[in-house]
Design a protein around this motif. Sequence first.
Motif, PDB file in Angstrom:
ATOM      1  N   PRO A  41       0.832  -1.214   0.000  1.00 22.40           N
ATOM      2  CA  PRO A  41       0.000   0.000   0.000  1.00 22.40           C
ATOM      3  C   PRO A  41       0.862   1.258   0.000  1.00 22.40           C
ATOM      4  O   PRO A  41       1.798   1.385   0.775  1.00 22.40           O
ATOM      5  CB  PRO A  41      -0.799  -0.128   1.294  1.00 22.40           C
ATOM      6  N   ARG A  42       0.506   2.174  -0.885  1.00 22.82           N
ATOM      7  CA  ARG A  42       1.250   3.423  -0.990  1.00 22.82           C
ATOM      8  C   ARG A  42       0.258   4.583  -1.118  1.00 22.82           C
ATOM      9  O   ARG A  42      -0.768   4.458  -1.764  1.00 22.82           O
ATOM     10  CB  ARG A  42       2.166   3.399  -2.218  1.00 22.82           C
ATOM     11  N   SER A  43       0.600   5.696  -0.515  1.00 21.43           N
ATOM     12  CA  SER A  43      -0.269   6.869  -0.576  1.00 21.43           C
ATOM     13  C   SER A  43       0.391   7.951  -1.416  1.00 21.43           C
ATOM     14  O   SER A  43       1.587   7.919  -1.681  1.00 21.43           O
ATOM     15  CB  SER A  43      -0.586   7.393   0.824  1.00 21.43           C
ATOM     16  N   THR A  62      -3.235  13.269  -1.765  1.00 21.02           N
ATOM     17  CA  THR A  62      -4.406  12.844  -1.009  1.00 21.02           C
ATOM     18  C   THR A  62      -4.373  13.354   0.420  1.00 21.02           C
ATOM     19  O   THR A  62      -5.331  13.144   1.168  1.00 21.02           O
ATOM     20  CB  THR A  62      -4.509  11.307  -0.985  1.00 21.02           C
ATOM     21  N   THR A  89      -2.914  -3.746  -6.337  1.00 19.94           N
ATOM     22  CA  THR A  89      -3.774  -2.620  -5.996  1.00 19.94           C
ATOM     23  C   THR A  89      -5.184  -2.947  -6.456  1.00 19.94           C
ATOM     24  O   THR A  89      -5.386  -3.448  -7.559  1.00 19.94           O
ATOM     25  CB  THR A  89      -3.291  -1.327  -6.673  1.00 19.94           C
ATOM     26  N   GLY A 101      -3.872   8.276  -5.600  1.00 17.46           N
ATOM     27  CA  GLY A 101      -4.390   7.778  -4.326  1.00 17.46           C
ATOM     28  C   GLY A 101      -5.064   6.432  -4.392  1.00 17.46           C
ATOM     29  O   GLY A 101      -5.792   6.045  -3.471  1.00 17.46           O
ATOM     30  N   VAL A 124      -3.518   2.517  -2.149  1.00 18.14           N
ATOM     31  CA  VAL A 124      -3.593   2.306  -0.700  1.00 18.14           C
ATOM     32  C   VAL A 124      -4.275   0.999  -0.302  1.00 18.14           C
ATOM     33  O   VAL A 124      -4.195   0.593   0.863  1.00 18.14           O
ATOM     34  CB  VAL A 124      -4.311   3.486  -0.014  1.00 18.14           C
ATOM     35  N   ASN A 125      -4.957   0.341  -1.224  1.00 17.76           N
ATOM     36  CA  ASN A 125      -5.682  -0.892  -0.888  1.00 17.76           C
ATOM     37  C   ASN A 125      -5.190  -2.056  -1.738  1.00 17.76           C
ATOM     38  O   ASN A 125      -5.260  -2.004  -2.969  1.00 17.76           O
ATOM     39  CB  ASN A 125      -7.190  -0.702  -1.113  1.00 17.76           C
ATOM     40  N   ARG A 180      -9.235  10.440  -2.410  1.00 18.91           N
ATOM     41  CA  ARG A 180      -9.001  10.021  -1.041  1.00 18.91           C
ATOM     42  C   ARG A 180      -9.942   8.872  -0.710  1.00 18.91           C
ATOM     43  O   ARG A 180     -11.134   8.927  -1.010  1.00 18.91           O
ATOM     44  CB  ARG A 180      -9.231  11.177  -0.071  1.00 18.91           C
ATOM     45  N   ASP A 181      -9.408   7.817  -0.096  1.00 18.58           N
ATOM     46  CA  ASP A 181     -10.229   6.692   0.336  1.00 18.58           C
ATOM     47  C   ASP A 181     -11.067   7.125   1.545  1.00 18.58           C
ATOM     48  O   ASP A 181     -10.550   7.349   2.626  1.00 18.58           O
ATOM     49  CB  ASP A 181      -9.331   5.509   0.710  1.00 18.58           C
TER      50      ASP A 181
END
Length: 575
Positions: A28-30, A34, A344, A365, A368-369, A426-427
Amino acid sequence: MRCLLLVLLAVLPVPAQQGMGGTAKAVPRSSPKTNSAVPPPKIDMRDVASTFGITAPNFYGGALTKKHILEMTGNGVALFDYNNDGKIDVLLVNGARLDGTSRPSVLYKNGGSGKFSDVTREAGLATSGWSEGVCAGDFDNDGFTDLLITRYGENQLLHNEKGHFRAIPFPATPNTFNTGCTFLDYDRDGRLDLFVSSYVSFPPAQIRRITANPACNWLGLQVFCGPRGFKTGGGRLFHNEGGGRFRDVSTSAGITLAGTHYGLSVTSADFDDDGWPDIYVACDSTPSILYRNKHDGTFENIAVPAGVAYGDNGEEQGGMGVAVADYDNDGKVDILRTNFIDETATTIYRNLGELFFSNQTVNAGHGVNTRYVAWGVQFVDIDQDGFKDVVVANGHIYPELAKAHAADAYEMPRLLYWNLGNGAFRDVSKLAGAGISAAHCSRGLAVADLDSDGNPEIVIVNSNAPPTVLKNFGHKGNSILVKLTGVQSNSSAIGAKVIVSIGSSKQTSIVTSGSSYLSQSDFRQHFGLGSATKVDRIEIVWPSGARESISDVAANQEIQVREGLGITAQAAYAH
């Protein structure tokens, strides 16, 4: 899926170890974009399926265990106006099980005021067998929307005869595991053609000859084997000959890519803005496909040089669903694909023009998942601020996980990415209400304003369970719905581009058939307008190439535009 299988042992294929071929697990990377200090609006997504009366459970494959890859894929959903009463109806596709039982797909008629009734029998929808997905389009330009339901073996073409469906002959595809489909007018003759993607190919005898293969396992559980070792599919193109007849032109059109791609979802859009529709296919365990329309009845796969075949590390991904939209409001059509676990959940490709895309998964963004098996997906402006958000339906492929208390869950929550308006998302899944956080094993997903209040609902197919209908009870801006009817173009206006301008800001939307995961969303184009009370200008580029524009249109209404005639009807939203 990608990380399962490598070679054929005995009758069934054998899984490869996760991360083989140099592909590492996704971390996971941001994105710095975001981390904006701007708080998200209040989003409160609730499941209103039971209130609407849309409750028929899905029927597809084993509910507690699955023994064959055919049981894994699940079904799609179509949101369209089947009887031309101006209200959007709901078709939930159903399939079969290994014991030979099957159930017909279910059609719900929209009675208005958020109430639906089952009209499957009276509408003549006697589907059966291993039905998979659905796409819609008026292929004979009689003003009523027709359907193609994809199936293992023979697809089912359903002609809409003023609200009653009749199956008509369609070219045979024996032994083929058909999945996604899209109507498109690839030769711009005013008649809709069809592209059908296919996953794998095998004879019915192989389904009946199921044997245990200990080499196929997941987290120590013995499971069915994935695609590698099966003959690959890819897709086929069918030309509309008129009179309800379609001809397979796959070979002459340069479509046949046998032996190289496991095709799942598909959609069509004009990615290079040259006036001719192209085709994108999300592929599992193999590079995804982008067919460029060469204007002469042929296509070429340019996914690799265009930058939309692989993940951001150059790896093959387990592509399942696909959505297309202009998410950054720069006028170009971008691509989003959903993927398998340990990748991802979504891969997003920004269209830079001239058939070149930049993988923006991390920057936007979406990195992240990585612990989701993601399927249905759509761009939808949840808060109606003028920027398209992203909703994703998730669920694993092994029901055995539910009893094993394994690290991976079988039922998974949904994902909602809020568009920040700066090219990133953004999540906000954990802040978006019980309808997003609820865990299900989901597949198809489609979007439409079902209750005519200007606020789009999201319908999700849950495997062997009742569907979900998500409605936002939180913040909403103003909006407008644009319904197009072609005259020189195909009646459904598939392939049309709509540009809405307010001051210097512009939003672009495309009328598409198919997409998401094996599903069909509303043909009407929804535009969030924020606090604006009117649209300065609406420009339409029709599939025929004709252009027209409309000025000073009030917000919070649906307008109907007929090619060459401007607005022919308009109605304020219901309250």
